[in-house]
Design an enzyme around this catalytic site. Structure first.
Site, PDB file in Angstrom:
ATOM      1  N   CYS A 196     -19.068 -20.768 -10.414  1.00  0.00           N
ATOM      2  CA  CYS A 196     -17.734 -21.094 -10.925  1.00  0.00           C
ATOM      3  C   CYS A 196     -17.493 -22.598 -10.846  1.00  0.00           C
ATOM      4  O   CYS A 196     -17.685 -23.196  -9.784  1.00  0.00           O
ATOM      5  CB  CYS A 196     -16.674 -20.358 -10.114  1.00  0.00           C
ATOM      6  N   GLN A 216      -7.207  -0.920  -3.848  1.00  0.00           N
ATOM      7  CA  GLN A 216      -8.437  -1.668  -3.617  1.00  0.00           C
ATOM      8  C   GLN A 216      -8.883  -2.335  -4.919  1.00  0.00           C
ATOM      9  O   GLN A 216      -8.962  -1.682  -5.957  1.00  0.00           O
ATOM     10  CB  GLN A 216      -9.535  -0.747  -3.101  1.00  0.00           C
ATOM     11  N   GLU A 255       3.443   6.691   5.454  1.00  0.00           N
ATOM     12  CA  GLU A 255       3.435   5.413   4.728  1.00  0.00           C
ATOM     13  C   GLU A 255       4.821   4.784   4.792  1.00  0.00           C
ATOM     14  O   GLU A 255       5.839   5.474   4.640  1.00  0.00           O
ATOM     15  CB  GLU A 255       3.021   5.638   3.270  1.00  0.00           C
ATOM     16  N   ASP A 269      -5.814   3.256   8.186  1.00  0.00           N
ATOM     17  CA  ASP A 269      -6.132   2.237   7.183  1.00  0.00           C
ATOM     18  C   ASP A 269      -5.036   1.170   7.227  1.00  0.00           C
ATOM     19  O   ASP A 269      -4.251   1.013   6.291  1.00  0.00           O
ATOM     20  CB  ASP A 269      -6.223   2.877   5.794  1.00  0.00           C
ATOM     21  N   CYS A 326      -9.896  -4.120   7.031  1.00  0.00           N
ATOM     22  CA  CYS A 326     -10.177  -5.272   6.169  1.00  0.00           C
ATOM     23  C   CYS A 326     -10.301  -6.558   6.961  1.00  0.00           C
ATOM     24  O   CYS A 326     -10.573  -7.617   6.379  1.00  0.00           O
ATOM     25  CB  CYS A 326      -9.094  -5.413   5.098  1.00  0.00           C
TER      26      CYS A 326
END
Length: 399
Positions: A89, A227, A280, A324, A351
């Protein structure tokens, strides 16, 4: 383009712009490597655009004489690493777009660097031994869906510029670099341009996920969490199912459940005699989760922060838990609540390796050991890596 670093309290005269020749040390969490400036009393400098073992000239981008460490860019490479490659890039490099950390690194070496970071965090923060087979044997696995590390990001957020142009931020800066083509953007990426008039909410999009022979569709807001690597949902769901081995009739907690991806596949596995509770905090995501779980009467959605919901309800035993969490991790209060349900196994999707390591240490304090670990390259050209860890009660045999 002049960089404007994030403001921090000055501890002496600025050294921004000073240049030093250094030998680059190991990779560190965050997309940089560690080096020491001999002329400044072996001051630590976190160097971007470098590789371990290289001799480079580093230009300080943030720091004062009194700081414990500095930040800098490798602006000249005197002795390159064999793993150095030309960046694909033109916007990658010092003072340019800050979105990618490893454009200058061959793809296999990028994965080796990420694996080294995960190992270091698990040892330093997680309390695992360096020779633990799960640590020593860890590799970061490639995932189908990108083009040699490019064209994978299915959601992009640009900054609007005058004349209809768009750009991306310089690393740790408010400066913006005009971009005509982001090389990691998927050809059909959903794009948001900040500063451009918003005509109101957009219609939800439908995403497909295939895992272990089953394919399902999920509605999600166009700007909601999903994702971004095309191969990510399938590989994460498949890995969680493989590690947990859900059985008919079991009860499962799916925490930080989003739009119900894990919950749906888990509900299929535990069957109508089983039970899945998806927790959630985001109201819109919960609405989509309820729609996505239609036809699965064994699954229900609880809206609210995970900490609050677990503190106030669902205090009965659960066989399995999926975690998660966001980048900061689950943290001790949630981990304690999970352990209080006495699951036979917990699948932790992470993550951030530092947050994972801290939570692994907390689980260990409470009687759960790390018994399996996989890592996936869902963010090529960046320092980010996704892990899936299996935690089991000490002494429990899952076979």
């Amino acid at each position: 383009m002049a960089r404007r670093p994030r403001e921090r309290k000055a501890r002496g005269a600025s050294v921004v712009g000073a240049r030093f020749e250094v030998t680059v040390g190991p990779v560190a969490h965050g997309g940089h490597c560690v080096a020491r400036v001999a002329e400044a009393g072996n001051r630590v400098v976190f160097v971007r655009h470098a590789l371990p073992g290289e001799q480079v000239v580093v230009e300080v981008t943030e720091g004062t004489e009194g700081d414990g460490f500095w930040r800098g860019d490798a602006v000249e490479v005197r002795t390159p690493s064999p793993d150095r490659v030309p960046a694909p890039c033109p916007y990658a490099g010092p003072e340019l777009c800050g979105g990618c950390d490893f454009q200058h690194v061959a793809l296999p070496a990028q994965r080796d660097l990420k694996a080294a970071v995960v190992r270091e965090q698990l040892v330093r923060l997680g309390g695992l031994a360096e020779d633990d087979p799960l640590v020593a044997g860890l590799v970061v696995e490639a995932v189908d869906g990108d083009q040699e590390g490019l064209r994978w990001r299915t959601r992009m957020r640009y900054v609007g510029l005058p004349g209809g142009a768009q750009g991306l931020h310089v690393h740790r800066s408010s400066e913006v670099v005009e971009i005509d083509d982001c090389r990691i953007a998927h050809p059909r990426a959903l794009e948001v341009v900040e500063g451009v008039r918003d005509d109101g909410p957009t219609a939800p999009v439908v995403e497909q996920v295939a895992a272990q022979g089953t394919e399902r569709e999920f509605a999600v807001d166009a700007d909601g969490f999903w994702q971004v690597h095309p191969g990510a949902p399938g590989v994460l769901v498949g890995t969680v199912l493989e590690l947990l081995g859900p059985r008919p009739g079991e009860a499962v907690l799916d925490l930080y459940a989003g739009v119900g991806v894990f919950a749906a596949f888990l509900a299929d596995r535990v069957g109508e005699r089983g039970r899945v509770v998806a927790v959630e905090g985001d109201l819109a995501a919960c609405g989509h989760a309820r729609g996505n779980l239609v036809g699965l009467p064994q699954a229900r959605v609880a809206q609210g922060s995970v900490d609050r919901v677990l503190r106030e309800s669902y205090d009965e035993p659960f066989d399995l838990v999926v975690l998660d969490p966001p980048r900061e991790g689950a943290r001790r209060k949630v981990v304690e609540q999970v352990v209080d349900r006495a699951p036979r196994a917990v699948a932790y999707v992470a993550c951030d390796p530092a947050a994972l390591a801290r939570d692994v240490a907390t689980f260990a304090d409470l009687g759960y050991r790390l018994s399996a670990l996989r890592a996936f390259d869902l963010f090529p050209m960046t320092h980010h890596v996704e892990c899936v860890a299996l935690l089991t009660k000490t002494g429990v045999d899952l076979r």
